[in-house]
Design a protein around this motif. Structure first.
Motif, PDB file in Angstrom:
ATOM      1  N   HIS A  98       0.823  -1.200   0.000  1.00 45.98           N
ATOM      2  CA  HIS A  98       0.000   0.000   0.000  1.00 45.98           C
ATOM      3  C   HIS A  98       0.865   1.262   0.000  1.00 45.98           C
ATOM      4  O   HIS A  98       0.338   2.367   0.034  1.00 45.98           O
ATOM      5  CB  HIS A  98      -0.923   0.017   1.229  1.00 45.98           C
ATOM      6  N   ASP A  99       2.190   1.075  -0.022  1.00 50.54           N
ATOM      7  CA  ASP A  99       3.106   2.210  -0.015  1.00 50.54           C
ATOM      8  C   ASP A  99       3.592   2.450  -1.443  1.00 50.54           C
ATOM      9  O   ASP A  99       4.461   1.745  -1.938  1.00 50.54           O
ATOM     10  CB  ASP A  99       4.283   1.907   0.920  1.00 50.54           C
ATOM     11  N   ARG A 100       3.022   3.442  -2.110  1.00 52.49           N
ATOM     12  CA  ARG A 100       3.300   3.652  -3.533  1.00 52.49           C
ATOM     13  C   ARG A 100       4.761   4.037  -3.774  1.00 52.49           C
ATOM     14  O   ARG A 100       5.352   3.655  -4.782  1.00 52.49           O
ATOM     15  CB  ARG A 100       2.360   4.699  -4.119  1.00 52.49           C
ATOM     16  N   GLU A 101       5.362   4.798  -2.850  1.00 56.97           N
ATOM     17  CA  GLU A 101       6.760   5.238  -3.004  1.00 56.97           C
ATOM     18  C   GLU A 101       7.688   4.031  -2.946  1.00 56.97           C
ATOM     19  O   GLU A 101       8.606   3.893  -3.757  1.00 56.97           O
ATOM     20  CB  GLU A 101       7.086   6.222  -1.882  1.00 56.97           C
ATOM     21  N   PHE A 102       7.442   3.146  -1.993  1.00 55.37           N
ATOM     22  CA  PHE A 102       8.215   1.905  -1.818  1.00 55.37           C
ATOM     23  C   PHE A 102       8.101   1.054  -3.079  1.00 55.37           C
ATOM     24  O   PHE A 102       9.110   0.605  -3.638  1.00 55.37           O
ATOM     25  CB  PHE A 102       7.629   1.174  -0.593  1.00 55.37           C
ATOM     26  N   MET A 103       6.873   0.858  -3.538  1.00 58.56           N
ATOM     27  CA  MET A 103       6.628   0.042  -4.733  1.00 58.56           C
ATOM     28  C   MET A 103       7.328   0.664  -5.947  1.00 58.56           C
ATOM     29  O   MET A 103       7.993  -0.013  -6.733  1.00 58.56           O
ATOM     30  CB  MET A 103       5.110  -0.029  -4.967  1.00 58.56           C
ATOM     31  N   ASN A 104       7.194   1.966  -6.076  1.00 63.91           N
ATOM     32  CA  ASN A 104       7.701   2.673  -7.251  1.00 63.91           C
ATOM     33  C   ASN A 104       9.209   2.513  -7.410  1.00 63.91           C
ATOM     34  O   ASN A 104       9.725   2.491  -8.522  1.00 63.91           O
ATOM     35  CB  ASN A 104       7.347   4.164  -7.121  1.00 63.91           C
ATOM     36  N   ARG A 105       9.928   2.414  -6.285  1.00 70.21           N
ATOM     37  CA  ARG A 105      11.389   2.364  -6.346  1.00 70.21           C
ATOM     38  C   ARG A 105      11.931   0.961  -6.611  1.00 70.21           C
ATOM     39  O   ARG A 105      13.126   0.795  -6.830  1.00 70.21           O
ATOM     40  CB  ARG A 105      11.978   2.884  -5.037  1.00 70.21           C
ATOM     41  N   ILE A 106      11.080  -0.050  -6.542  1.00 67.27           N
ATOM     42  CA  ILE A 106      11.561  -1.432  -6.640  1.00 67.27           C
ATOM     43  C   ILE A 106      11.131  -2.110  -7.940  1.00 67.27           C
ATOM     44  O   ILE A 106      11.906  -2.799  -8.584  1.00 67.27           O
ATOM     45  CB  ILE A 106      11.058  -2.255  -5.428  1.00 67.27           C
ATOM     46  N   ILE A 107       9.880  -1.896  -8.340  1.00 68.42           N
ATOM     47  CA  ILE A 107       9.311  -2.731  -9.417  1.00 68.42           C
ATOM     48  C   ILE A 107       9.650  -2.200 -10.815  1.00 68.42           C
ATOM     49  O   ILE A 107       9.933  -1.024 -11.004  1.00 68.42           O
ATOM     50  CB  ILE A 107       7.768  -2.870  -9.267  1.00 68.42           C
ATOM     51  N   ASN A 108       9.632  -3.136 -11.791  1.00 69.64           N
ATOM     52  CA  ASN A 108       9.805  -2.746 -13.194  1.00 69.64           C
ATOM     53  C   ASN A 108       8.633  -3.231 -14.053  1.00 69.64           C
ATOM     54  O   ASN A 108       8.679  -3.187 -15.282  1.00 69.64           O
ATOM     55  CB  ASN A 108      11.143  -3.253 -13.750  1.00 69.64           C
TER      56      ASN A 108
END
Length: 540
Positions: free
Chosen positions: A216-226
């Motif tokens: 649910h943390d968009r910043e966390f997700m944004n920095r990891i996924i491709n």
């Protein structure tokens, strides 16, 4: 590595998947997104084989090791946190167990006649253990636990004595130590403080296996996924790129589909008008017939599915005095541990102060002192004139009466409010229609957090004190809360590990350090730019 081929799955009356397909390739880091209840956890269970699809196939390449972290961590006790983490290290922990058995056998005088074969086997197993990095296992387990904010004392202590949130960190550490070919992580960012979250982010960025995760943390997700795989209306749609790209692409697809739908509707209306006008005229019979056939063959464009988004507008709060809360010479200790000694702090009207500090620095204690739920050992805490406070505490959800319904819980808090206004309030916080009749005990963590927020914000305070308000909230509810708080005209003092929330709402930063409070004018974004770090003690 993993393929979902035309899977269908029904859960009771709800159709979760309808002939849905997707794939996870080697090295991909995929964010799984979709509204609450769409089937994200069910998808994880189907990949691990603990649940089967009703139709279709889930195919996993032979020999693929999968590590699965879920919110349901089960029982843990009787071992230290380090031992518990090492136990989950996959094949290497099995080799370690055999090594321990062989060591015991070599020391057993009753097995002297087998000693040659035991020693030979011990040599083989020891060689394999060394190859697998087994002797570095203890230090790697400690490194991971330290990254997740465990103190040396907590690492050695009985894991059974830890709270649920810390047990979740142990369960997560087990998967990280295992370093499987594929990691499935269901909400790994819940229950983590900002320092642990950033450490985990770096760990996952450097992990070379495949990753499928929800957060649910968009910043966390944004920095990891491709890559993003979206569950919506029973289908799986893949988007290449990070979370920001997915949001932009989804919005563009929606606009294009809406435009196509509107163009087709206009064309259909024109054709139907012609048919209606000329169907009774023999001279136009052939044309009418031809257009009817044409309409039958046209594939209809569906309008885009609209995500139900909730919004909440604060009624204006009464104005407070200019000084909202004043702490003078405050001391606070727990046993021999000194949290504050001579703390001075003034919070003024319309300031939005976010509180940062390493684990154990006293963030929650500061909020408890301000709200009066903890008394200082010495010094004073005084409220300004006309201050009306609302406090969201981490344990607030535990204080709800499980036997009351959502509506009754709102009514208990605001007995003079009309039924209509309470139903409207419930709707703003995602409880529409019959959902207001749900009993509190059956609500999820996110639903309970929304209910506590609704109770607190209906008759708005002019001073909000929030301790991790976004824990358990999904992305949509979090966005709604941020939008509402951006328009809020009162004062805020809050702790959060969500960087999007911090950046959107703070205009002053209070960093708790052993030397006292370092204060920064400007919000979290300015703090990061000025200090070069996203959290105390961690460099960006």
């Amino acid at each position: 590595m993993i393929r979902l081929d035309n899977i269908s799955k029904q859960n009771g009356q709800q159709l979760l998947f309808i002939e849905a397909s997707a794939a996870l390739q080697r090295g991909e880091k995929v964010g799984l997104v979709g509204p609450n209840g769409a089937g994200k956890s069910t998808l994880f269970r189907m990949i691990t084989g603990s649940e089967l699809p009703d139709e279709g196939q889930v195919m996993v390449d032979r020999g693929t090791a999968i590590g699965f972290f879920s919110q349901d961590v089960g029982e843990m006790s009787g071992r230290s946190a380090v031992a518990e983490v090492m136990e989950g290290a996959g094949a290497v922990s099995e080799v370690a167990a055999e090594l321990r058995e062989l060591e015991a056998a070599m020391a057993d005088p009753e097995r002297m006649d087998e000693m040659d074969s035991i020693i030979e086997r011990f040599g083989e197993v020891q060689g394999r253990f060394e190859e697998m990095g087994g002797y570095a296992l203890d230090s790697r387990a400690r490194e991971i636990l330290a990254g997740l904010s465990f103190s040396q004392e907590m690492m050695e202590g009985d894991v059974g004595q830890l709270s649920g949130g810390w047990k979740m960190r142990v369960a997560l550490a087990r998967i990280l130590l295992m370093r499987p070919d594929v990691m499935l992580l269901d909400e790994p960012s819940n229950h983590l403080d900002l320092e642990s979250l950033i450490w985990l982010e770096n760990f996952l960025q450097n992990y070379d296996g495949a990753l499928l995760m929800t957060s649910h943390d968009r910043e966390f997700m944004n920095r990891i996924i491709n890559k993003v795989v979206e569950i919506d209306g029973g289908s799986l749609t893949s988007y290449s790129g990070d979370y920001e790209f997915y949001e932009a692409q989804r919005a563009m697809n929606e606009r294009q589909q809406q435009a196509q739908f509107e163009r087709q509707q206009a064309m259909l209306a024109k054709e139907i008008k012609f048919i209606e006008r000329f169907k009774a005229r023999a001279s136009h019979a052939a044309q009418v017939q031809s257009r009817v056939k044409k309409l039958d063959k046209i594939e209809r464009v569906e309008p885009p599915k609209r995500r139900q988004s909730v919004s909440f507008d604060f009624p204006p709060a009464p104005r407070s005095g200019d000084d909202v809360v004043n702490l003078r010479g405050v001391a606070k200790r727990y046993g021999s541990r000194v949290i504050y000694d001579g703390l001075d702090l003034l919070v003024r009207r319309r300031e939005r102060c976010c509180v940062l500090g390493v684990n154990g620095a006293g963030k929650s204690t500061l909020l408890k002192l301000v709200t009066g739920s903890t008394a200082p050992d010495s010094g004073t805490v005084s409220m300004g004139g006309s201050v009306k406070m609302g406090y969201f505490a981490q344990h607030a959800m535990d204080l709800l009466d499980g036997e009351r319904t959502v509506f009754q819980a709102l009514e208990d808090e605001h007995p003079r409010a009309s039924q209509g206004s309470l139903r409207a309030l419930a709707g703003c916080f995602g409880f529409s229609g019959d959902e207001v009749e749900k009993r509190v005990r059956v609500l999820s963590g996110g639903e309970k957090a929304r209910l506590v927020m609704a109770r607190m914000l209906f008759d708005p305070p002019n001073f909000l004190v929030l301790d991790e308000p976004t824990n358990h909230l999904d992305v949509a509810t979090k966005e709604m809360l941020i939008a509402a708080l951006q328009d809020y005209e009162g004062t805020m003092l809050f702790v959060s590990h969500d960087r999007h929330f911090l950046a959107a709402l703070s205009n002053r930063v209070l960093e708790l350090t052993p030397e006292g409070i370092h204060q920064y004018d400007g919000g979290y974004t300015e703090y990061v730019a000025r200090t070069g770090q996203e959290a105390p003690g961690l460099h960006a």
